[in-house]
Scaffold this active site. Structure first.
Site, short mmCIF file in Angstrom:
data_model
loop_
_atom_site.label_atom_id
_atom_site.label_comp_id
_atom_site.label_asym_id
_atom_site.label_seq_id
_atom_site.Cartn_x
_atom_site.Cartn_y
_atom_site.Cartn_z
N SER A 1 18.85 12.79 -7.39
CA SER A 1 18.23 14.09 -7.60
C SER A 1 19.29 15.17 -7.85
O SER A 1 20.31 15.24 -7.16
CB SER A 1 17.41 14.47 -6.36
N LYS B 1 19.33 13.78 -14.71
CA LYS B 1 18.83 12.57 -15.35
C LYS B 1 17.62 12.84 -16.23
O LYS B 1 17.55 12.39 -17.38
CB LYS B 1 18.49 11.51 -14.29
N THR B 2 16.65 13.58 -15.70
CA THR B 2 15.43 13.87 -16.46
C THR B 2 15.74 14.69 -17.70
O THR B 2 15.27 14.40 -18.80
CB THR B 2 14.41 14.62 -15.57
N ARG C 1 4.60 17.45 -7.49
CA ARG C 1 4.73 16.39 -8.49
C ARG C 1 3.57 16.42 -9.50
O ARG C 1 2.51 16.98 -9.24
CB ARG C 1 4.71 15.02 -7.81
#
Length: 543
Positions: free
Chosen positions: A249, A253-254, A334
């Site tokens: 986190s 990455k995203t 989320r």
């Protein structure tokens, strides 16, 4: 239809279920209708489901808004006792205790007015995919797994899901454990029976437990077939070249996997077989905190009919516009949505053997280079280490950066010893000539509070040079202590930042900080040394 009814009755009978109202693989509109007509949770702290202004289903998981790793149990039997990586990640539970847990779950499911059954695959490669069946009582859980599993067509449902499947999930999350059971220390439990291919959920309504439960099972079953499971994102270039991106986190990455020049294969869970890479999931489960259309348009635009928003707050109940900055319920807000909601996603979600692998780290100490090319042994060492750093100031009392290590960049999901996955990775990168790079998206010119965050522009520029093949052909220097190969120059990237020591005002302070971080690596790796080769141990930092 009559045949399906008979099949549904047979699979209910198998588990002693007698529910009269059963929704097997219901449509999305029907799930919405059922969600609105009846609040499925019996927990008074759970808000009713609703629909936001873009058409997504909004649901709440109650007291638990994230996974509870301490409540996870793996059934220890004659088979699993020999090969599971036992310890804090995988806590053992006896078969007798599991039987009690399963009985509580089935009794709960049996006494509900409505029951949902969702069938789907885990794995896009038809040669290796697992057939998964989920039993649950909340509409939001049904829609969540309909999104996250790969959705079979009518022919596949008849062919692959008419009888027994490869793995079962019994989600009785609203039901807590109200009696002592040996090996269980709270009112909740996520019990995974790897030998019997079953998972039971009690005492938590957080939907992510199902997703990660399936991922954990693939970490046990796939390696036994020579398939490496990976907690990574993956994308593909115009020439079919595949890249894997690993990162904990906050490492980017995203953001970095969503490259407009490349097709997205998947954002979180993949496997590497002799055929190449394939996504394990049929959907995405993205974080929503501070989400905006400007920063992450792909995720923002996926929040529409069929998506599930979890534990968010509205600006107002009247407009139903989501306040993504509001973390009063949880920071772990989320959204779940099918993979096809992402423009540019690749179908089927699989690709060739990866040409490049990126280990992303947010080094808040400011000493790691923006890009380093790793040897196969270094790749194993840093894969096992899974390093990033918490930024000072994010938690009460944290004054300095804190090193965080998560084996294989996903320690919580590993069923087997980390060195097993690392050995598989090394074999594959050697066999398929895959290049492995360590990318620091953290600080430069000093640690957090002194230096600056690495420019996203430069990070993207470096990644573009790797994809084009230009970076591997430049001249490299050695970065001491860690012994990384770092480029002396890179097109359109300031030469000064390529060696982080050049960005620090005080070279002596830099050297001291490098040694401190190297020592943290060495201390962390000691718990893996008993099963690591000397070559891999030697690939770590030396001083």
């Amino acid at each position: 239809m009559e045949n399906q009814t008979v099949q549904t009755q047979e699979l209910l009978t198998k588990w002693g279920l007698r529910n009269t109202t059963v929704y097997r693989n219901p449509s999305v509109p029907l799930i919405y209708q059922l969600s609105m007509s009846q609040q499925q949770s019996e927990d008074p702290t759970v808000r009713p489901d609703s629909i936001n202004n873009t058409g997504a289903l909004v649901a709440y998981s109650g007291k638990k808004c994230g996974r509870v790793p301490k409540d996870k149990r793996i059934i220890k039997d004659e088979v699993t006792e020999r090969d599971v990586w036992w310890g804090d990640v995988n806590i053992g539970l006896s078969q007798d205790s599991y039987n009690e847990v399963e009985k509580i779950a089935l009794e709960y499911l049996n006494n509900r007015e409505k029951l949902f059954i969702i069938d789907g695959y885990a794995g896009w490669d038809v040669n290796y995919r697992l057939r998964i069946r989920v039993f649950c009582t909340r509409p939001y859980h049904a829609l969540f797994m309909k999104n996250m599993l790969i959705r079979p067509n009518d022919e596949e449902l008849k062919k692959d899901f008419s009888g027994d499947v490869d793995f079962y999930i019994f989600n009785a999350g609203p039901q807590t454990i109200q009696k002592p059971i040996e090996g269980i220390k709270s009112e909740g439990c996520v019990a995974v029976n790897l030998t019997e291919r079953k998972m039971v959920i009690l005492g938590t309504q957080y939907a992510g437990e199902m997703k990660k439960g399936v991922f954990g099972v693939t970490h046990y079953l796939f390696p036994k077939q020579g398939i490496l499971t990976l907690h990574s994102s993956a994308n593909e270039g115009e020439n079919g070249d595949v890249t894997l991106l690993f990162g904990l986190s906050g490492t980017g990455k995203t953001t970095l996997s969503a490259d407009p020049k490349r097709k997205l294969i998947g954002d979180d869970e993949h496997a590497w077989s002799d055929n190449g890479i394939f996504n394990i999931e049929g959907g995405c489960y993205a974080k929503c905190v501070d989400l905006s259309k400007e920063k992450e348009p792909e995720i923002f635009n996926a929040i529409k009919f069929g998506a599930v928003l979890e534990n968010i707050e509205y600006y107002s109940e009247e407009t139903r516009e989501v306040d993504f900055t509001n973390i009063s319920i949880t920071e772990n807000t989320r959204v779940s949505y099918p993979l096809e909601y992402i423009l540019g996603a690749k179908f089927p979600a699989q690709g060739s053997h990866p040409k490049n692998i990126f280990f992303l780290t947010c080094d808040a100490y400011g000493v790691l280079p923006p890009v380093s090319m790793l040897t196969p042994e270094q790749a194993m060492y840093h894969f096992i280490s899974g390093y990033t750093a918490k930024v000072a100031g994010t938690e009460v009392g944290v004054k300095e950066p804190q090193a965080t290590f998560s084996a294989c960049f996903g320690e919580a999901f590993l069923a087997l010893h980390p060195t097993l996955y690392a050995n598989m990775l090394a074999e594959k990168i050697k066999k398929y000539d895959t290049k492995v790079w360590l990318i620091n998206t953290g600080w430069s010119g000093g640690k957090y509070g002194v230096g600056q965050r690495m420019s996203l522009k430069y990070t993207r520029g470096i990644i573009d040079l790797i994809h084009s093949g230009e970076l591997k052909d430049v001249e490299f220097d050695n970065f001491p202590i860690f012994n990384f190969a770092i480029p002396k120059s890179a097109k359109n990237i300031p030469t000064q930042i390529l060696n982080p020591k050049n960005t620090w005002k005080n070279p002596e302070e830099f050297d001291k900080q490098v040694l401190e971080l190297a020592e943290k690596f060495q201390i962390n790796f000691k718990k893996y040394e008993d099963k690591a080769t000397q070559e891999v141990i030697n690939a770590g930092p030396k001083f």
